[in-house]
Design an enzyme around this catalytic site. Structure first.
Site, PDB file in Angstrom:
ATOM      1  N   CYS A  36      -1.384 -35.233  -5.288  1.00  0.00           N
ATOM      2  CA  CYS A  36      -0.765 -35.493  -3.886  1.00  0.00           C
ATOM      3  C   CYS A  36      -1.422 -34.389  -2.723  1.00  0.00           C
ATOM      4  CB  CYS A  36       0.864 -35.323  -4.077  1.00  0.00           C
ATOM      5  SG  CYS A  36       1.164 -33.762  -4.632  1.00  0.00           S
TER       6      CYS A  36
ATOM      7  N   ASN B 103      -4.216 -28.834  -2.191  1.00  0.00           N
ATOM      8  CA  ASN B 103      -4.233 -28.072  -0.934  1.00  0.00           C
ATOM      9  C   ASN B 103      -4.114 -26.711  -1.419  1.00  0.00           C
ATOM     10  OD1 ASN B 103      -3.979 -30.591   0.503  1.00  0.00           O
ATOM     11  ND2 ASN B 103      -1.929 -30.453   0.859  1.00  0.00           N
ATOM     12  N   ASP B 104      -3.182 -26.359  -2.141  1.00  0.00           N
ATOM     13  CA  ASP B 104      -2.896 -24.935  -2.473  1.00  0.00           C
ATOM     14  C   ASP B 104      -3.890 -24.508  -3.601  1.00  0.00           C
ATOM     15  OD1 ASP B 104      -0.792 -23.710  -0.948  1.00  0.00           O
ATOM     16  OD2 ASP B 104       0.692 -25.141  -1.801  1.00  0.00           O
TER      17      ASP B 104
ATOM     18  N   ARG C 209      10.590 -33.085  -4.300  1.00  0.00           N
ATOM     19  CA  ARG C 209      10.122 -31.735  -4.672  1.00  0.00           C
ATOM     20  C   ARG C 209      10.919 -30.773  -4.128  1.00  0.00           C
ATOM     21  NH1 ARG C 209       4.531 -29.433  -2.337  1.00  0.00           N
ATOM     22  NH2 ARG C 209       6.084 -28.967  -0.678  1.00  0.00           N
TER      23      ARG C 209
ATOM     24  N   GLU D 153      -0.784 -26.247  -8.720  1.00  0.00           N
ATOM     25  CA  GLU D 153      -1.400 -25.992  -7.245  1.00  0.00           C
ATOM     26  C   GLU D 153      -1.902 -24.501  -7.524  1.00  0.00           C
ATOM     27  OE1 GLU D 153       1.267 -26.591  -4.196  1.00  0.00           O
ATOM     28  OE2 GLU D 153       3.150 -25.900  -5.686  1.00  0.00           O
TER      29      GLU D 153
ATOM     30  N   ARG E  29       8.498 -33.685   0.365  1.00  0.00           N
ATOM     31  CA  ARG E  29       8.559 -32.346   0.690  1.00  0.00           C
ATOM     32  C   ARG E  29       9.813 -31.967   1.298  1.00  0.00           C
ATOM     33  NH1 ARG E  29       2.738 -33.007   2.443  1.00  0.00           N
ATOM     34  NH2 ARG E  29       1.501 -31.570   1.350  1.00  0.00           N
TER      35      ARG E  29
ATOM     36  N   ARG F  70      -5.154 -21.425   3.893  1.00  0.00           N
ATOM     37  CA  ARG F  70      -5.285 -22.867   4.450  1.00  0.00           C
ATOM     38  C   ARG F  70      -4.932 -22.969   6.025  1.00  0.00           C
ATOM     39  NH1 ARG F  70      -0.937 -25.840   0.905  1.00  0.00           N
ATOM     40  NH2 ARG F  70      -0.423 -27.401   2.480  1.00  0.00           N
TER      41      ARG F  70
ATOM     42  N   HIS G 235       0.358 -26.310   6.890  1.00  0.00           N
ATOM     43  CA  HIS G 235       1.678 -27.497   6.927  1.00  0.00           C
ATOM     44  C   HIS G 235       1.868 -28.086   8.493  1.00  0.00           C
ATOM     45  CE1 HIS G 235       2.291 -25.578   2.770  1.00  0.00           C
ATOM     46  NE2 HIS G 235       2.275 -26.999   2.808  1.00  0.00           N
TER      47      HIS G 235
HETATM   48  C1  PEP Z   1      -0.746 -28.965  -2.283  1.00  0.00           C
HETATM   49  O1  PEP Z   1      -0.435 -27.735  -2.276  1.00  0.00           O
HETATM   50  O2  PEP Z   1      -1.562 -29.951  -2.391  1.00  0.00           O
HETATM   51  C2  PEP Z   1       0.510 -29.814  -2.055  1.00  0.00           C
HETATM   52  C3  PEP Z   1       0.754 -31.134  -1.823  1.00  0.00           C
HETATM   53  O3  PEP Z   1       1.645 -29.205  -1.417  1.00  0.00           O
HETATM   54  P1  PEP Z   1       1.860 -28.409   0.002  1.00  0.00           P
HETATM   55  O4  PEP Z   1       0.663 -29.239   0.756  1.00  0.00           O
HETATM   56  O5  PEP Z   1       3.317 -28.871   0.506  1.00  0.00           O
HETATM   57  O6  PEP Z   1       1.791 -27.107  -0.272  1.00  0.00           O
HETATM   58 MG    MG Z   2       1.474 -26.825  -1.984  1.00  0.00          MG
END
Ligand code: PEP
Ligand code: MG
Length: 619
Positions: free
Chosen positions: A549, A501-502, A376, A478, A340, A512, A233
């Site tokens: 996303c 991402n997750d 979110r 996710e 977010r 990550r 993040h």
């Molecule tokens: C994700 O996990 O892809 C996502 C968009 O949420 P974040 O990156 O805030 O965990």
């Molecule tokens: Mg996420």
């Protein structure tokens, strides 16, 4: 995407040639030009920044001091206990890393480091430092940070008075351990980022997303950090702020000091100290190319994203911080696909109340000008540690496998209800959708829906202005378990947003934010792609909207594949919208579908990558 800090002249350009020797000045008196040095890392936020290094010392923390009420003594002692546990775990991890890194050092050196870390580890086990600080909290009624500081001062004084060289050396060790403790404790209260001069490059051993959110883009031109992965993040926050950044650069802290001239190349993943005229010339050339691209892309803002065969794709923006709204509006985004909401909760000791959240959300909703804003609910946990909640949930709240996202919101339902009330009120000023993070089971969505209905009833009773129909309630896909049961989740969700991402992190068991495994993080792994495909297909079968996303939505190399997997809504960082739009204008959906089918038959991520590259090169 940005290039920053052009005012800066590299040292090598200031005095390099003989012509610069003034009359009366001997040639050997000319200032020695420091040599260019390069440290490699992961380029996580594009662009090049040139500026002056501002090293953020991990040991240098502001120690807040305040009195606590008698009723808060146990809470404060628990905070200290939790910090001790966290630092012990950190030191244990360091021992493992040190062992790995010192394999090629002489035995004596590696033994020395091992002994030192062992000593630190034991210093935290019912030591005088910990016992003394715990007692002080109760007797002096002071906060844990202040108690640790006071105890260190007393121990140092006692050791000094003994005039023993061995004990004198131990004082430094105790200070080191104490600083780590205070650092962890301070994180749990409100970490402060000292203002830096204009043109600074922030250099740190570690930078949390909350630290990054405090950076002033008018003063900071770039970021260089020793630890951290490309999908962390912190990386996402740097991209949102448009700050070129390199994370995961081992050896960085040993190579730098405040005041060094430094170039951060977020495209190549390099940190260059004392950049030479040649490096600077490359920087200038790349900057003019970028400016040219920017001007070209600007013209696309008002154009719809339509494939060559006529299918319109909705491009929306992800929001980390409200200060992005100007860029988002200029990018031509058709709304916000992911807001977010963590920014409202960061860098503060207490949770924001309903009015504060409402005011922040309302300003975003109003700027969206009638376009949908997908808000979110709080997704603390993992690398966005809800340190303030550690006292209540322990380490679980900072673990990616613990009380993260919807789990935390349901465990503290009053927190979720407050957030729902703020969102519902903001909904009166535009169009909002609500998105739940980290969902794994149907019952979580049902429970959240009940809380949403309760929030609406309360607001009705108060006579508050809220939309007549409740906003759509969507689910982030996710977690692999959620993707595999997407057909069930679709029955109780109004829409899906796929968080690649997750999903990649949990599917491949790769943190990550960990630079050591960053090279293994690959959303093109067939396991990840199949989960994304299943989630998208489940949404389409249930006739609910589905968007994506995660960071891959903003990478034009993935666009054809995502369209082939059925996505018609992509949400990304605003600066990526023009490139993705350009890509969509070039794509023919029928051929993209065909290539996607071929890709989905493959078993090897490297082969998938080449099939995609080959397709991207053709059209
Ligand atoms: C994700 O996990 O892809 C996502 C968009 O949420 P974040 O990156 O805030 O965990
Ligand atoms: Mg996420």
């Amino acid at each position: 995407m940005s290039d920053r800090g052009d005012e800066f002249k590299p040292s090598a350009e200031r005095k390099t040639s003989k012509e610069m020797v003034r009359p009366g000045e001997r040639e050997d008196m000319v200032e020695q030009v420091p040599k260019e040095r390069i440290v490699d890392g992961l380029g996580v936020s594009p662009g090049i920044a040139i500026g002056i290094a501002q090293v953020r010392e991990s040991g240098a923390v502001n120690v807040p001091e305040y009195r606590i009420a008698a009723t808060k003594v146990t809470t404060e002692q628990t905070r200290l206990k939790d910090a001790v546990a966290r630092v012990r775990r950190q030191i244990a991890r360091l021992r493992v890393k040190a062992r790995r890194r010192t394999n090629n050092l002489p035995d004596a050196a590696s033994d020395e480091l091992g002994y030192l870390l062992d000593a630190y580890y034991h210093m935290l086990k019912d030591s005088r430092l910990v016992r003394g600080a715990t007692l002080r909290i109760a007797t002096e009624r002071i906060n844990a940070e202040a108690a640790v500081q006071a105890e260190i001062a007393v121990i140092a004084e006692t050791f000094q008075a003994m005039h023993d060289p061995y004990l004198a050396a131990r004082i430094e060790d105790i200070r080191q351990v104490g600083n780590r403790l205070v650092k962890h404790l301070t994180k749990a209260s409100v970490p402060q980022f000292k203002p830096v001069p204009k043109g600074s490059v922030i250099v740190a051993e570690e930078l949390t997303p909350a630290d990054t959110a405090q950076l002033d883009p008018d003063r900071v031109v770039g970021i260089a950090v020793q630890v951290g992965g490309s999908q962390s993040h912190t990386a996402i926050m740097a991209r949102a702020l448009g700050l070129p950044a390199v994370l995961g650069a081992p050896g960085l802290m040993a190579a730098v000091k405040t005041g060094d001239h430094i170039l951060v190349d977020g495209d190549l993943g390099q940190i260059v100290f004392n950049p030479s005229p040649a490096s600077l010339a490359v920087f200038r050339r790349r900057r003019s190319e970028r400016l040219r691209d920017k001007r070209r892309f600007k013209r696309l803002a008002k154009q719809a994203a339509v494939t060559r065969d006529g299918t319109e794709i909705i491009l929306q923006a992800n929001v980390e911080l409200p200060l992005e709204m100007d860029n988002i509006v200029a990018s031509g985004a058709q709304g916000i696909g992911l807001l977010r909401s963590e920014f409202m909760f960061m860098n503060r000791a207490a949770m924001p109340n309903e009015d504060e959240q409402y005011a922040a959300l309302r300003s975003v909703v109003e700027r969206a000008d009638g376009n949908p804003v997908t808000i979110r609910t709080l997704d603390f946990g993992g690398d966005r540690g809800a340190a303030g909640l550690v006292g209540e949930f322990g380490e679980s709240v900072t673990s990616p496998l613990g009380v993260r996202g919807i789990r935390l919101s349901l465990a503290r339902s009053e927190l979720l209800e407050t957030q729902f009330r703020a969102i519902l009120r903001a909904g009166a000023h535009g169009t909002v959708r609500i998105l739940l993070p980290m969902v794994t089971v149907v019952s979580e969505i049902r429970a959240a829906r009940e809380i949403l209905a309760r929030a609406a009833r309360r607001l009705h009773r108060r006579g508050a202005d809220i939309p007549t129909a409740l906003p759509p309630l969507g689910t982030m896909i996710e977690v692999p378990g959620a993707a595999l049961s997407a057909d069930a989740l679709a029955q109780v969700s109004d829409f899906f947003a796929v968080g690649s991402n997750d999903l990649t992190m949990y599917t491949l068991a790769i943190d990550r934010g960990d630079e050591w495994v960053a090279h293994l993080y690959n959303p093109l792994h067939p396991g990840v792609l199949r989960l994304i495909q299943f989630a998208a297909a489940s949404a389409l079968r249930a006739r609910i909207p589905v968007s994506i996303c995660g960071e891959i939505a903003g990478d034009p190399r993935f666009t054809a594949l995502l369209l082939g997997l059925g996505f018609r809504e992509l949400s990304m960082i605003a600066s990526s919208i023009p490139q993705v739009k350009q890509r969509i204008l070039d794509i023919d959906l029928v051929t993209a579908d065909r290539r996607t089918r071929l890709i989905m038959d493959q078993t090897d991520a490297t082969h998938i990558q080449s099939l995609l590259d080959e397709f991207n090169a053709l059209v």
